[in-house]
Design a protein around this motif. Structure first.
Motif, PDB file in Angstrom:
ATOM      1  N   THR A  68       0.831  -1.037   0.057  1.00 41.41           N
ATOM      2  CA  THR A  68       0.001  -0.095   0.098  1.00 41.41           C
ATOM      3  C   THR A  68       0.796   1.274  -0.205  1.00 41.41           C
ATOM      4  N   LEU A  69       1.724   0.919   0.724  1.00 39.79           N
ATOM      5  CA  LEU A  69       2.751   2.519   0.654  1.00 39.79           C
ATOM      6  C   LEU A  69       3.376   2.798  -0.299  1.00 39.79           C
ATOM      7  N   HIS A  72       1.009   3.627  -3.146  1.00 36.69           N
ATOM      8  CA  HIS A  72       0.773   5.359  -2.417  1.00 36.69           C
ATOM      9  C   HIS A  72       1.793   6.423  -2.912  1.00 36.69           C
ATOM     10  N   LYS A  75       1.556   6.609  -7.753  1.00 36.50           N
ATOM     11  CA  LYS A  75       0.800   7.418  -7.589  1.00 36.50           C
ATOM     12  C   LYS A  75       1.043   8.695  -7.556  1.00 36.50           C
ATOM     13  N   THR A  76       1.088   9.136  -5.507  1.00 39.54           N
ATOM     14  CA  THR A  76       1.151  10.625  -5.559  1.00 39.54           C
ATOM     15  C   THR A  76       2.883  11.245  -6.178  1.00 39.54           C
ATOM     16  N   GLU A 276      -1.612   1.295   6.197  1.00 46.21           N
ATOM     17  CA  GLU A 276      -2.432   1.113   5.143  1.00 46.21           C
ATOM     18  C   GLU A 276      -2.927   2.455   5.214  1.00 46.21           C
ATOM     19  N   PRO A 278      -3.672   6.111   4.727  1.00 44.77           N
ATOM     20  CA  PRO A 278      -3.405   6.670   3.649  1.00 44.77           C
ATOM     21  C   PRO A 278      -2.829   8.008   3.807  1.00 44.77           C
ATOM     22  N   LYS A 279      -2.716   8.800   5.532  1.00 42.89           N
ATOM     23  CA  LYS A 279      -2.327   9.830   6.028  1.00 42.89           C
ATOM     24  C   LYS A 279      -0.469   9.340   6.070  1.00 42.89           C
ATOM     25  N   ALA A 281       1.094   7.457   4.384  1.00 44.90           N
ATOM     26  CA  ALA A 281       1.837   6.916   2.903  1.00 44.90           C
ATOM     27  C   ALA A 281       1.664   8.793   2.887  1.00 44.90           C
ATOM     28  N   LEU A 282       1.215   9.415   2.863  1.00 48.73           N
ATOM     29  CA  LEU A 282       1.622  10.831   1.879  1.00 48.73           C
ATOM     30  C   LEU A 282       2.598  11.891   3.376  1.00 48.73           C
ATOM     31  N   ASP A 285       5.584   9.732   1.719  1.00 45.25           N
ATOM     32  CA  ASP A 285       6.325  10.034   0.207  1.00 45.25           C
ATOM     33  C   ASP A 285       6.330  11.845   0.137  1.00 45.25           C
TER      34      ASP A 285
END
Length: 291
Positions: A68-69, A72, A75-76, A276, A278-279, A281-282, A285
């Motif tokens: 998942t990481l 992300h 994509k980002t 998992e 998303p915050k 992962a962001l 990134d």
């Protein structure tokens, strides 16, 4: 009369020519404005780098732990997973995939077949992975994103002397690192605390392992430490207490570490949910690749 009429036609003709000339200038100018605007491309908020980033799972983890990481990041941050480095139970490294020269923000996913191995063993394997990847695609610096026991293995590797020419760490991201104990094994929720010096009151096995060679940790490393809190009064993520996760800061004192800490709360801050989230992962990134 003929002279007056001729004069009128000449004046009318002159007005038409001047008018057409003005229109031509206006039309020409209106065409060039959008063209000049479109030529200015919007700059991406994420850098373009060829520095590799290694994603390392934790105890009982697998590729699923970092999928998942990585997705992300692709994509980002316009990153690209180029290789999967699989370490067999005997320590042999197999690389699958293709790292094309010039690939933007390349990612290598590390998978240990023996995901129950001790920290020092996984440290040795991680160093072997980095060496194997460097033999395929030369690089001088790299990043690491690690979860749980992978954090301790990564820090332990960085405190271990490597062969000459081994690449240098640039940025390290630790997610839910059990640097000073695990709940249910050698730690208890709300038992440990920090002394006024910043040192944890109780030092467990993992911490003592790292304390013994802390002065070998390279200077000037950028470290993002992500801490999970269930927000239920236990001050832990279900497996790692906040004191255990934060104890890395005192451990690396005097090593000129650029330390950043981010705390996440609630159900999505549970130990296995952090990778998992998303915050989270962001945050990873942005820390690694944002301008």
């Amino acid at each position: 009369m003929r002279k007056i009429s001729l004069l009128k036609w000449l004046c009318l003709g002159l007005l038409v020519v001047v008018g057409l000339s003005g229109c031509a200038k206006t039309t020409s100018s209106s065409k060039t404005t959008p063209a000049s605007q479109s030529s200015k491309k919007r700059q991406s908020p994420y850098v373009t780098s060829q520095r590799p980033t290694f994603y390392v799972h934790g105890f009982q983890g697998s590729a699923k732990s970092t999928n998942t990481l990585i997705a992300h990041a692709e994509k980002t941050a316009h990153a690209h997973k180029v290789l999967v480095a699989t370490v067999s139970t005997s320590g042999n490294v197999t690389l699958s995939g293709q790292w094309k020269k010039g690939t933007r923000n390349p990612i290598i996913q590390v998978v240990f077949k023996n995901n129950l191995a001790q920290y020092d063993q996984q440290s040795t394997w991680l160093a072997a992975v980095i060496t194997a990847v460097k033999a395929q695609q030369s690089f001088k610096t790299y990043n690491i994103v690690a979860h749980s026991a992978g954090c301790v293995a990564s820090v332990n590797m960085l405190m271990t002397t490597q062969a000459k020419g081994f690449p240098k760490i640039h940025k390290l991201v630790t997610i839910a690192g059990p640097f000073d104990g695990v709940v249910g094994e050698d730690d208890v929720a709300n038992q440990n605390s920090f002394l006024s010096s910043g040192q944890p009151k109780y030092a467990h096995a993992a911490y003592e392992l790292l304390v013994a060679k802390r002065t070998n940790f390279p200077k000037g490393v950028h470290l993002l430490n992500i801490v999970g809190n269930l927000d239920n009064g236990s001050n832990e993520d279900g497996f790692v207490t906040n004191v255990s996760a934060r104890s890395i800061k005192y451990l690396l004192r005097g090593r000129q570490v650029h330390y950043t800490e981010k705390d996440f709360y609630g159900k999505k801050a549970q130990h296995s949910q952090l990778h998992e989230n998303p915050k989270v992962a962001l945050a990873v990134d942005r820390y690694l690749w944002h301008r």
